[in-house]
Design an enzyme around this catalytic site. Structure first.
Site, short mmCIF file in Angstrom:
data_model
loop_
_atom_site.label_atom_id
_atom_site.label_comp_id
_atom_site.label_asym_id
_atom_site.label_seq_id
_atom_site.Cartn_x
_atom_site.Cartn_y
_atom_site.Cartn_z
N SER A 126 11.62 -5.82 5.72
CA SER A 126 11.45 -6.31 4.35
C SER A 126 12.77 -6.27 3.61
O SER A 126 13.61 -5.39 3.85
CB SER A 126 10.44 -5.39 3.65
OG SER A 126 10.44 -5.61 2.27
N TYR A 151 7.51 3.36 0.96
CA TYR A 151 7.25 2.20 1.81
C TYR A 151 8.57 1.65 2.36
O TYR A 151 8.73 1.45 3.56
CB TYR A 151 6.51 1.11 1.02
CG TYR A 151 6.54 -0.23 1.71
CD1 TYR A 151 5.79 -0.46 2.86
CD2 TYR A 151 7.34 -1.27 1.23
CE1 TYR A 151 5.85 -1.69 3.52
CE2 TYR A 151 7.40 -2.50 1.87
CZ TYR A 151 6.65 -2.71 3.01
OH TYR A 151 6.72 -3.91 3.66
N LYS A 155 10.17 1.52 6.28
CA LYS A 155 10.66 0.32 6.98
C LYS A 155 12.08 0.56 7.50
O LYS A 155 12.42 0.18 8.62
CB LYS A 155 10.65 -0.88 6.02
CG LYS A 155 9.27 -1.41 5.73
CD LYS A 155 8.74 -2.19 6.92
CE LYS A 155 7.26 -2.49 6.79
NZ LYS A 155 6.67 -3.07 7.98
P1 NAD Z 1 -1.52 -7.14 5.80
O1 NAD Z 1 -1.96 -5.86 5.25
O2 NAD Z 1 -2.28 -8.37 5.43
O3 NAD Z 1 -1.42 -7.07 7.39
C1 NAD Z 1 -1.17 -5.87 8.08
C2 NAD Z 1 -2.24 -5.73 9.13
O4 NAD Z 1 -2.02 -4.54 9.88
C3 NAD Z 1 -3.65 -5.63 8.53
O5 NAD Z 1 -4.49 -6.54 9.17
C4 NAD Z 1 -4.07 -4.18 8.82
O6 NAD Z 1 -5.47 -4.08 9.03
C5 NAD Z 1 -3.26 -3.88 10.06
N1 NAD Z 1 -2.93 -2.45 10.26
C6 NAD Z 1 -2.44 -1.58 9.34
N2 NAD Z 1 -2.22 -0.38 9.91
C7 NAD Z 1 -2.57 -0.50 11.22
C8 NAD Z 1 -2.58 0.39 12.33
N3 NAD Z 1 -2.19 1.66 12.19
N4 NAD Z 1 -3.03 -0.07 13.52
C9 NAD Z 1 -3.45 -1.34 13.67
N5 NAD Z 1 -3.46 -2.24 12.64
C10 NAD Z 1 -3.03 -1.82 11.44
O7 NAD Z 1 0.03 -7.32 5.40
P2 NAD Z 1 1.00 -8.57 5.55
O8 NAD Z 1 1.35 -9.02 4.18
O9 NAD Z 1 0.45 -9.54 6.52
O10 NAD Z 1 2.27 -7.83 6.14
C11 NAD Z 1 2.54 -7.79 7.53
C12 NAD Z 1 3.79 -6.98 7.77
O11 NAD Z 1 4.87 -7.56 7.04
C13 NAD Z 1 3.69 -5.53 7.28
O12 NAD Z 1 4.37 -4.71 8.20
C14 NAD Z 1 4.43 -5.55 5.95
O13 NAD Z 1 5.01 -4.31 5.66
C15 NAD Z 1 5.51 -6.58 6.23
N6 NAD Z 1 5.99 -7.25 5.01
C16 NAD Z 1 5.10 -7.82 4.16
C17 NAD Z 1 5.56 -8.43 2.99
C18 NAD Z 1 4.59 -9.04 2.00
O14 NAD Z 1 4.96 -9.19 0.84
N7 NAD Z 1 3.39 -9.41 2.39
C19 NAD Z 1 6.93 -8.46 2.72
C20 NAD Z 1 7.81 -7.87 3.63
C21 NAD Z 1 7.32 -7.26 4.78
C1 WQD Z 2 7.36 -10.13 -7.89
C2 WQD Z 2 7.82 -10.24 -9.33
C3 WQD Z 2 7.39 -8.24 -10.61
C4 WQD Z 2 3.01 -8.49 -10.41
C5 WQD Z 2 7.05 -6.37 -3.23
C6 WQD Z 2 7.55 -5.23 -2.41
C7 WQD Z 2 8.40 -5.74 -1.29
C8 WQD Z 2 7.68 -6.81 -0.47
C9 WQD Z 2 7.12 -7.87 -1.35
C10 WQD Z 2 6.60 -5.78 1.37
C11 WQD Z 2 8.51 -8.98 -9.87
C12 WQD Z 2 6.57 -9.40 -11.14
C13 WQD Z 2 4.37 -8.75 -10.27
C14 WQD Z 2 2.44 -8.59 -11.70
C15 WQD Z 2 4.59 -9.21 -12.58
N1 WQD Z 2 6.56 -6.28 0.23
N2 WQD Z 2 5.14 -9.10 -11.33
N3 WQD Z 2 3.25 -8.95 -12.74
O1 WQD Z 2 8.05 -6.38 -6.19
O2 WQD Z 2 9.41 -8.38 -5.40
O3 WQD Z 2 8.17 -7.05 -3.78
O4 WQD Z 2 6.33 -7.29 -2.39
O5 WQD Z 2 7.54 -5.54 2.04
O6 WQD Z 2 8.68 -4.64 -0.52
O7 WQD Z 2 8.32 -4.39 -3.23
O8 WQD Z 2 6.90 -8.47 -5.31
O9 WQD Z 2 4.96 -9.80 -5.96
O10 WQD Z 2 5.03 -7.35 -6.60
O11 WQD Z 2 6.59 -8.94 -7.73
O12 WQD Z 2 5.28 -9.51 -13.56
O13 WQD Z 2 1.27 -8.35 -11.91
O14 WQD Z 2 6.65 -10.40 -10.16
O15 WQD Z 2 7.85 -7.44 -11.67
O16 WQD Z 2 9.50 -9.41 -10.76
P1 WQD Z 2 8.21 -7.51 -5.28
P2 WQD Z 2 5.77 -8.61 -6.37
#
Ligand code: NAD
Ligand code: WQD
Length: 340
Positions: A126, A151, A155
């Site tokens: 991330s 978190y 990562k």
């Molecule tokens: P998500 O929660 O929709 O998907 C994660 C999946 O992993 C879920 O289906 C959950 O049931 C499963 N899971 C969790 N713990 C587990 C375990 N111990 N064993 C087996 N399955 C497990 O999230 P997502 O948004 O699809 O994110 C996927 C990956 O990408 C995550 O690692 C997240 O940290 C990373 N990521 C997400 C974002 C975002 O904003 N969505 C941004 C950057 C990185």
């Molecule tokens: C985006 C913008 C908020 C909600 C997070 C994690 C990051 C990654 C993605 C997993 C910001 C603003 C948000 C609301 C708002 N996840 N906001 N009102 O914070 O960039 O990233 O998700 O890896 O690790 O930190 O994403 O969608 O929460 O926020 O004003 O109700 O929207 O302040 O500027 P963020 P976000």
């Protein structure tokens, strides 16, 4: 025979879109997911869209016996590792859950891979690992020593563990994919993001306000040094992200060692720009209220995606309007997500 890819967390938001992209590209897919934050309905929908089914194994990446059984039963070319917990606020309240699922889980997975001699891995990292960068856009070689929450630190720990693993054994080839802000849904409107309870992230929050589930959006901070005072992020369509994984799979086949790629668009939009774009795409008003900044948020963040373009031949193709239209198609067709 097709290559088979193990997708951990494949029932989740990004994993389900990537599973679909893999099946469409003729890979066979096994999904391992404990369904702690998802529903198997997402995979039924994937099968409806493309006419091919992934094998689904319900289980936990920390379950060593299950992993050993799975790796001895199937031959995998590579593993795409999405499974983990991702809610920043929850990680502050329950840090051990995050280190356990994300760090211990990744360790168990890599140990099982090594026993089965599967050495190709792509890890969902991330942009959060960059902490509070001082310059934009963010390149892969920017410092990563200061994520602002457990978190993000979990990562970063996994990234370092995987780098150590690559340094210890040249058979490993690992992609650390640093996603920026994934949004949107598949263009069919059949799969998308389905958060539990009140959403943490901006887009699911905006779309739940637009369908009337939530009254108004809190906008966290109107006094950042940005174009209009609200936070700026690099939002990327989840289908572009899925395509990035397919490119990364090719990328790790032809390289060894650890490789870091930013997956973002290179363009930043403010919260107010996102609200207006969503109103246009949906034809619905999104009432909002400016409230104080959210702890741990940064003012702005966007990627330099040039390395992935040069090395993988990947770049995001879908613009803001398409991201909003696809989010709205999914949300309006599935107001309760996968729940019915
Ligand atoms: P998500 O929660 O929709 O998907 C994660 C999946 O992993 C879920 O289906 C959950 O049931 C499963 N899971 C969790 N713990 C587990 C375990 N111990 N064993 C087996 N399955 C497990 O999230 P997502 O948004 O699809 O994110 C996927 C990956 O990408 C995550 O690692 C997240 O940290 C990373 N990521 C997400 C974002 C975002 O904003 N969505 C941004 C950057 C990185
Ligand atoms: C985006 C913008 C908020 C909600 C997070 C994690 C990051 C990654 C993605 C997993 C910001 C603003 C948000 C609301 C708002 N996840 N906001 N009102 O914070 O960039 O990233 O998700 O890896 O690790 O930190 O994403 O969608 O929460 O926020 O004003 O109700 O929207 O302040 O500027 P963020 P976000």
């Amino acid at each position: 025979m097709n290559d088979t890819v193990l997708v951990t967390g494949g029932a989740g938001y990004i994993g389900s879109h990537t599973t679909l992209a893999l099946l469409e590209a003729n890979y066979d897919v096994v999904v391992l997911d404990n369904l702690s934050n998802s529903s198997a309905e997402s995979l039924r929908r994937v099968a409806q869209i493309c006419g091919r089914k992934p094998e689904f194994v319900q289980g936990d990446i920390r379950d060593t016996t299950l992993l050993n059984d799975l790796f001895s039963r199937r031959t995998f070319t590579a593993v795409l590792h999405f499974a983990g917990l991702k809610a920043v606020g929850e990680s502050v309240r329950k840090p051990m859950d995050y280190y356990d699922n994300n760090v211990v889980g990744s360790m168990c997975l890599c140990q099982a891979m090594a026993r089965a001699e599967v050495f190709w891995l792509a890890f969902s990292s991330s942009a959060t690992v960059y902490g509070e960068p001082t310059r934009m856009p963010i390149c892969e070689d920017y410092p990563t020593n200061m994520p602002t929450n457990p978190y993000g630190r979990s990562k970063l720990m996994v990234e370092r563990m995987l780098s150590d693993l690559c340094a210890s054994d040249a058979r490993w080839s690992i992609a650390l994919l640093r996603y920026f802000n994934p949004i949107g849904a598949h263009s069919s409107g059949m799969i998308g993001e389905d958060p539990n309870g009140i959403p943490n992230n901006l887009l699911p929050y905006i779309s739940q306000v637009a369908i009337g589930k939530i009254e108004q959006l809190p906008v966290y901070g109107g006094d950042y040094p940005t174009i209009d005072g609200t936070g700026v992020r690099d939002y990327i369509h989840v289908q572009d992200l899925a395509d990035g994984h397919l490119k990364a799979l090719h990328g790790i086949r032809s390289r060894s060692g650890v490789h870091i790629w930013n997956l973002g668009t290179g363009i930043g939009y403010s919260v107010l720009q996102m609200i207006h774009a969503f109103e246009q795409a949906s034809g619905r008003p999104v009432p909002y209220q400016l409230v104080p900044r959210r702890a741990g948020d940064i003012a702005e963040c966007w990627a330099d995606p040039g390395k992935a373009a040069r090395e993988l031949g990947w770049q995001a193709r879908r613009g803001l309007q398409e991201m909003m239209q696809d989010t709205w198609r999914w949300q309006s067709a599935n107001p309760q997500g996968y729940a019915h």
